[in-house]
Design a protein around this motif. Sequence first.
Motif, short mmCIF file in Angstrom:
data_model
loop_
_atom_site.label_atom_id
_atom_site.label_comp_id
_atom_site.label_asym_id
_atom_site.label_seq_id
_atom_site.Cartn_x
_atom_site.Cartn_y
_atom_site.Cartn_z
N LEU A 225 29.71 46.04 59.04
CA LEU A 225 28.88 45.34 58.06
C LEU A 225 29.71 44.93 56.85
CD1 LEU A 225 25.81 47.73 58.24
CD2 LEU A 225 26.06 45.52 59.36
N ALA A 226 29.18 43.96 56.13
CA ALA A 226 29.95 43.38 55.04
C ALA A 226 29.52 43.92 53.68
CB ALA A 226 29.74 41.87 55.06
N GLU A 227 30.43 43.89 52.75
CA GLU A 227 30.14 44.21 51.35
C GLU A 227 29.90 42.91 50.58
OE1 GLU A 227 29.42 46.29 49.29
OE2 GLU A 227 29.73 48.20 50.31
N ARG A 228 29.51 43.06 49.32
CA ARG A 228 29.31 41.89 48.47
C ARG A 228 30.27 41.97 47.29
NH1 ARG A 228 24.86 44.87 49.70
NH2 ARG A 228 23.09 43.79 50.62
N MET A 229 30.60 40.83 46.73
CA MET A 229 31.40 40.81 45.50
C MET A 229 30.82 39.74 44.59
SD MET A 229 35.10 42.09 46.01
CE MET A 229 34.67 43.03 44.60
N PRO A 230 30.98 39.92 43.27
CA PRO A 230 30.29 39.01 42.36
C PRO A 230 30.85 37.59 42.34
CG PRO A 230 31.56 40.64 41.14
CD PRO A 230 31.61 41.04 42.56
N ASN A 231 32.15 37.42 42.53
CA ASN A 231 32.69 36.06 42.48
C ASN A 231 34.00 35.95 43.23
OD1 ASN A 231 34.81 36.92 40.73
ND2 ASN A 231 33.33 36.93 39.05
N ALA A 232 34.49 34.70 43.39
CA ALA A 232 35.66 34.46 44.23
C ALA A 232 36.92 35.11 43.67
CB ALA A 232 35.86 32.96 44.40
N GLU A 234 37.19 37.92 42.10
CA GLU A 234 37.16 39.34 42.48
C GLU A 234 37.55 39.50 43.94
OE1 GLU A 234 36.34 42.05 40.52
OE2 GLU A 234 36.26 40.68 38.81
N VAL A 235 37.07 38.56 44.76
CA VAL A 235 37.38 38.62 46.20
C VAL A 235 38.89 38.54 46.39
CG1 VAL A 235 37.13 37.45 48.43
CG2 VAL A 235 35.18 37.59 46.88
N VAL A 236 39.52 37.59 45.71
CA VAL A 236 40.96 37.41 45.87
C VAL A 236 41.70 38.68 45.41
CG1 VAL A 236 42.95 36.06 45.11
CG2 VAL A 236 40.79 34.92 45.62
N LYS A 237 41.24 39.25 44.30
CA LYS A 237 41.87 40.47 43.79
C LYS A 237 41.82 41.58 44.84
CE LYS A 237 40.87 40.58 39.01
NZ LYS A 237 39.83 41.11 38.14
N ARG A 238 40.70 41.67 45.47
CA ARG A 238 40.46 42.74 46.42
C ARG A 238 41.23 42.53 47.73
NH1 ARG A 238 36.86 47.31 45.82
NH2 ARG A 238 37.62 48.41 47.63
N MET A 239 41.31 41.27 48.16
CA MET A 239 41.82 40.97 49.50
C MET A 239 43.34 40.80 49.54
SD MET A 239 39.75 40.87 51.99
CE MET A 239 38.04 40.96 52.38
N GLY A 240 43.96 40.55 48.39
CA GLY A 240 45.41 40.39 48.39
C GLY A 240 45.84 38.98 48.71
N ASP A 241 47.13 38.83 49.12
CA ASP A 241 47.77 37.52 49.27
C ASP A 241 47.03 36.54 50.17
OD1 ASP A 241 49.66 38.36 47.70
OD2 ASP A 241 51.21 38.67 49.24
N LYS A 242 46.72 37.04 51.35
CA LYS A 242 46.12 36.14 52.34
C LYS A 242 44.93 36.82 52.98
CE LYS A 242 49.78 35.09 54.89
NZ LYS A 242 50.46 34.64 56.07
#
Length: 603
Positions: A225-232, A234-242
């Motif tokens: 299942l997926a989590e949520r994040m408030p904005n893009a 934050e997503v980039v910060k969490r996910m790293g380079d690629k």
Amino acid sequence: MKFAKLADYYEKLEATSKRLELVDILSKLFAEAENAEIGKICYLIQGRVAPFYMPVELGMAESMVAQAIAKAYDKTKDEVIKSYRHLGNIGLAAQELAKSHKASANLSVSDVFGGLRKIADLGGEGSVEKKISTLAQILKDLDSVSVKHVVNIPIGTLRLGIGDPTVMDALSLAKTGDKKLRPVIEDAYNKTSDLGYVAEEFFKHGEKGLETVKLIVGKPVRPALAERMPNADEVVKRMGDKFAAEPKFDGFRVQIHLDRSVKAMPLGTAVSELRPGLKLGADSQQVKIFSRNLEDMTHSFPDLAEGVLKEVKAKSVIMEGEAIAYNPQTEEFLPFQETTKRRRKYKIEETAKALPLACFAFDILYLDGKDITSKTEVERRKLLERVVSKNNQVIRIAEHRVISTAKQIHEFFNEAISDGLEGLMIKKLDSPYKAGGRGFHWIKFKRASSGDLTDTVDCVLLGIYTGRGKRTEFGVGGLLVGIYNDKTDEFETISRIGTGLTDEEFRKVNEIGKQLRVEHKPARVKSKIEPSYWVEPEEVLEIYADEITKSPIHTAGWDEKTGTGYALRFPRLVKFREKDKRAEDATTVEELKRLFANQYGKK
Ligand code: ATP
């Protein structure tokens, strides 16, 4: 173990609503049981004779059970019904009658389980009579306390309030004296969705037995299942380079199982001796399709099943995708309201023609005999592309882009929205498939207007306030809803909803309320307030609210220090989840905490 012994435990379980006590009593029960009975007991304490995903129903309505009771004790059906009305419960009525009858035998747990399974397998002409007499014979051979509980199983009213986490804690406690093996048990459960099977492996082969549990074609895997994040950003910060991004299709999730080496897929029931010979009708062939909540839906999707056989290039496979009504000529996705019409169980061929489905495959978990859940997202995607070709018509592959910036997220997101889709799914490239878990390996990125919550909340209906004034005509004036605490296996209240339902929806809630009504607060519900009446926690409602706030009256995520829990401000009903989620699949307290935090992280 004699069934009478199990019935003693039913009595003890029924008498408490404290979770720790439930775990304790259950663990004692497991410790007393033979290894070969453990699986059966796991099903029986949840009122079933098979894992929940198997459509094994006993097919006996209340009046048939009343006839069986009458037959067992030489009474008329009317006498049974009269006593039932008087005592208010069919179990108590059966128990009263059984008291003046001397049991002709003393059945074991396996005998009763086998008898009930026999009832489930009976079909066709004359089966009503046979079911009644089989149940009557079981009742004759049992003491009165056992009878009280057994009669509730066929009609689905054996409600001890025991959820899966409680069973898992108790299994660990029984075998090791503490709960530390719960995560290992849970892992095995996530792979097979079959607590009876897992319990049997555990009791026979210990912790090692659990570690070797792999995916089995035919047994659904608890979905990642997926989590949520408030904005893009934050997503980039969490996910790293690629990271990968895929469209988020707004249909329903399907888990496809294929095994070309068998004529009919082995249904792999938990209990080893029951594996062969389970009759399931014509649809148990080489393909099985499970829904989001792991219900076997093969029967409803003949077009998808055929597509799998024709188009998927593998001997055996477990994969996941989103099924959505799709027009291949115009490449148009139909709205969810259209797609969902395919979930019905009647007029299947007709609806399949009018609304053909395409499945957009997005993950692969098992391939040609091997469990591949531990491979990374990148590796699994490569295998998926090998198995699902770009030219397929029915089993298509979801678009997948590897990107790295917030700008790219926004661009792809806008494309997806203009194609009529829901948003994006962002996926971590080095992550394995996390069966049964919500985590940041997948992040859902949906449309959300600013100032609002980033997502809806899936709540469980816990109680009903009967109506006043105009509402009396519906029987419902408001609802009490809650969310799930998966640490404690309890439902905690989060909101009262009194407005924002149409007349039609109020009527529907009234119908649901009538079916699920119980006399006392169910064991797993934690509440500071009393509705007019309680219901068994089963129905999941999707709720939209303006905001999550803190409140002293709701117990969701209760904080002793501040004396508050979470609450929803201006809640309104989006939709009934129509049983595609079990109560335990509702939004969890942990998720809600993150949604609460997201409110403040969003710009
Ligand atoms: P959940 O399934 O997370 O409990 P939900 O049923 O309310 O929640 P959402 O939260 O909106 O659904 O999103 C998750 C769902 O999105 C998945 O369960 C799946 O059905 C669907 N989905 C659509 N497209 C994809 C995709 N490309 N990859 C993974 N899931 C997808």
